[in-house]
Design a protein around this motif. Structure first.
Motif, PDB file in Angstrom:
ATOM      1  N   UNK A  14       0.864  -1.187   0.000  1.00  0.00           N
ATOM      2  CA  UNK A  14       0.000   0.000   0.000  1.00  0.00           C
ATOM      3  C   UNK A  14       0.900   1.237   0.000  1.00  0.00           C
ATOM      4  N   UNK A  15       0.912   1.950  -1.131  1.00  0.00           N
ATOM      5  CA  UNK A  15       1.813   3.080  -1.344  1.00  0.00           C
ATOM      6  C   UNK A  15       0.992   4.358  -1.522  1.00  0.00           C
ATOM      7  N   UNK A  16       1.466   5.415  -0.934  1.00  0.00           N
ATOM      8  CA  UNK A  16       0.865   6.733  -1.184  1.00  0.00           C
ATOM      9  C   UNK A  16       1.925   7.606  -1.831  1.00  0.00           C
ATOM     10  N   UNK A  17       1.577   8.183  -2.962  1.00  0.00           N
ATOM     11  CA  UNK A  17       2.464   9.124  -3.648  1.00  0.00           C
ATOM     12  C   UNK A  17       1.985  10.529  -3.314  1.00  0.00           C
ATOM     13  N   UNK A  18       2.916  11.381  -2.940  1.00  0.00           N
ATOM     14  CA  UNK A  18       2.593  12.755  -2.566  1.00  0.00           C
ATOM     15  C   UNK A  18       3.508  13.709  -3.319  1.00  0.00           C
ATOM     16  N   UNK A  19       3.111  14.964  -3.323  1.00  0.00           N
ATOM     17  CA  UNK A  19       3.930  16.038  -3.882  1.00  0.00           C
ATOM     18  C   UNK A  19       3.424  17.335  -3.260  1.00  0.00           C
ATOM     19  N   UNK A  20       4.289  18.334  -3.132  1.00  0.00           N
ATOM     20  CA  UNK A  20       3.842  19.618  -2.597  1.00  0.00           C
ATOM     21  C   UNK A  20       2.713  20.203  -3.449  1.00  0.00           C
ATOM     22  N   UNK A  21       1.848  20.958  -2.801  1.00  0.00           N
ATOM     23  CA  UNK A  21       0.685  21.537  -3.461  1.00  0.00           C
ATOM     24  C   UNK A  21       1.081  22.337  -4.701  1.00  0.00           C
ATOM     25  N   UNK A  22       2.105  23.161  -4.584  1.00  0.00           N
ATOM     26  CA  UNK A  22       2.476  23.995  -5.738  1.00  0.00           C
ATOM     27  C   UNK A  22       2.908  23.165  -6.937  1.00  0.00           C
ATOM     28  N   UNK A  23       3.545  22.027  -6.701  1.00  0.00           N
ATOM     29  CA  UNK A  23       3.940  21.142  -7.799  1.00  0.00           C
ATOM     30  C   UNK A  23       2.719  20.469  -8.422  1.00  0.00           C
ATOM     31  N   UNK A  41       5.311   6.016   1.927  1.00  0.00           N
ATOM     32  CA  UNK A  41       4.853   7.265   1.326  1.00  0.00           C
ATOM     33  C   UNK A  41       6.057   7.839   0.584  1.00  0.00           C
ATOM     34  N   UNK A  42       5.859   8.140  -0.705  1.00  0.00           N
ATOM     35  CA  UNK A  42       6.950   8.641  -1.530  1.00  0.00           C
ATOM     36  C   UNK A  42       6.590  10.008  -2.100  1.00  0.00           C
ATOM     37  N   UNK A  43       7.538  10.925  -2.046  1.00  0.00           N
ATOM     38  CA  UNK A  43       7.352  12.265  -2.584  1.00  0.00           C
ATOM     39  C   UNK A  43       7.887  12.282  -4.014  1.00  0.00           C
ATOM     40  N   UNK A  44       6.965  12.332  -4.975  1.00  0.00           N
ATOM     41  CA  UNK A  44       7.365  12.270  -6.383  1.00  0.00           C
ATOM     42  C   UNK A  44       8.125  13.510  -6.825  1.00  0.00           C
ATOM     43  N   UNK A  45       7.895  14.645  -6.175  1.00  0.00           N
ATOM     44  CA  UNK A  45       8.633  15.859  -6.542  1.00  0.00           C
ATOM     45  C   UNK A  45      10.104  15.756  -6.149  1.00  0.00           C
ATOM     46  N   UNK A  46      10.359  15.167  -5.001  1.00  0.00           N
ATOM     47  CA  UNK A  46      11.747  15.043  -4.540  1.00  0.00           C
ATOM     48  C   UNK A  46      12.484  13.889  -5.215  1.00  0.00           C
ATOM     49  N   UNK A  47      11.795  12.782  -5.407  1.00  0.00           N
ATOM     50  CA  UNK A  47      12.450  11.583  -5.917  1.00  0.00           C
ATOM     51  C   UNK A  47      12.315  11.396  -7.429  1.00  0.00           C
ATOM     52  N   UNK A  48      11.267  11.944  -8.017  1.00  0.00           N
ATOM     53  CA  UNK A  48      11.006  11.737  -9.441  1.00  0.00           C
ATOM     54  C   UNK A  48      10.212  10.460  -9.662  1.00  0.00           C
ATOM     55  N   UNK A  49       9.503  10.424 -10.766  1.00  0.00           N
ATOM     56  CA  UNK A  49       8.626   9.284 -11.046  1.00  0.00           C
ATOM     57  C   UNK A  49       9.402   7.985 -11.247  1.00  0.00           C
ATOM     58  N   UNK A  50      10.515   8.036 -11.971  1.00  0.00           N
ATOM     59  CA  UNK A  50      11.277   6.813 -12.230  1.00  0.00           C
ATOM     60  C   UNK A  50      11.859   6.224 -10.952  1.00  0.00           C
ATOM     61  N   UNK A  84      10.734   6.681  -7.916  1.00  0.00           N
ATOM     62  CA  UNK A  84       9.604   6.162  -7.128  1.00  0.00           C
ATOM     63  C   UNK A  84       9.179   4.793  -7.654  1.00  0.00           C
ATOM     64  N   UNK A  85       9.105   4.651  -8.970  1.00  0.00           N
ATOM     65  CA  UNK A  85       8.734   3.364  -9.561  1.00  0.00           C
ATOM     66  C   UNK A  85       9.746   2.288  -9.180  1.00  0.00           C
ATOM     67  N   UNK A  86      11.039   2.611  -9.224  1.00  0.00           N
ATOM     68  CA  UNK A  86      12.076   1.644  -8.849  1.00  0.00           C
ATOM     69  C   UNK A  86      11.955   1.238  -7.386  1.00  0.00           C
ATOM     70  N   UNK A  87      11.678   2.191  -6.514  1.00  0.00           N
ATOM     71  CA  UNK A  87      11.525   1.916  -5.080  1.00  0.00           C
ATOM     72  C   UNK A  87      10.309   1.025  -4.848  1.00  0.00           C
ATOM     73  N   UNK A  88       9.214   1.313  -5.541  1.00  0.00           N
ATOM     74  CA  UNK A  88       7.999   0.512  -5.400  1.00  0.00           C
ATOM     75  C   UNK A  88       8.238  -0.912  -5.881  1.00  0.00           C
ATOM     76  N   UNK A  89       8.922  -1.072  -6.998  1.00  0.00           N
ATOM     77  CA  UNK A  89       9.241  -2.404  -7.517  1.00  0.00           C
ATOM     78  C   UNK A  89      10.050  -3.174  -6.484  1.00  0.00           C
TER      79      UNK A  89
END
Length: 182
Positions: A92-101, A149-158, A160-165
């Protein structure tokens, strides 16, 4: 999903599948022997525990999610899947990003002004929170319901995907290993 070789089910696809009786029945018919009974037993137990709403459309959605979950190797995006499936066998993963992003992304994606995008983000966040609270009695901000919980703005989508895998592989291996004694 691509990195794992798993089927990805978006929120929209899950909703569609849950609303179409033929698709729901096909999903149940494709289950291994005994799995359909397990789906129904798990569904009724979750309703009895009041862990999910008894609303017929939510029950259909939960039945579809359980049917896909029992087959395994699927990525289910949203719709309360983490509250329906067993936490023992589900990452169970939650992806987050700052509001402005998120506002900037929404503005670019839908070609909106920053003000219009901010309103869309606010409405979307409100709908998600209301859905989880109303039908699953969970607050999305309760971080302890997530494995990570992963911050896509800080880590980037790729990344985050690698961490989830990697986390999915670790959880799957733990599921199939004998429990520690002691």
């Amino acid at each position: 999903g691509t990195k794992l070789g798993w089927q990805v089910y978006s929120q929209e696809l899950l909703e569609y599948m849950a609303q179409e009786a033929t698709l729901r029945q096909q999903a149940l018919d494709q289950l291994p022997a005994g799995a359909a009974e397990w789906v129904e037993a798990r569904l009724q137990a979750r309703i009895k525990e009041q862990a999910i709403s008894a609303n017929p459309s939510i029950v259909d959605l939960a039945r579809m999610i359980l049917s896909l979950g029992v087959q395994g190797e699927a990525v289910l995006l949203g719709r309360g899947a983490g509250n329906i499936l067993s936490p023992r066998s589900t990452l169970h993963v939650r992806l987050v990003a700052p509001l402005e992003d998120r506002v900037a992304y929404m503005a670019q994606w839908l070609r909106l002004t920053p003000e219009e995008a901010a309103e869309q983000v606010r409405k979307r966040d409100g709908r998600r929170a209301e859905f989880l609270t109303t039908h699953f009695h969970h607050q999305p901000g309760d971080l302890y319901q997530y494995d990570m919980v992963l911050n896509t703005s800080l880590l980037g989508e790729d990344a985050c995907a690698d961490i989830i895998v990697q986390a999915a592989k670790v959880k799957a291996a733990a599921l199939h290993s004998p429990p520690l004694e002691g």
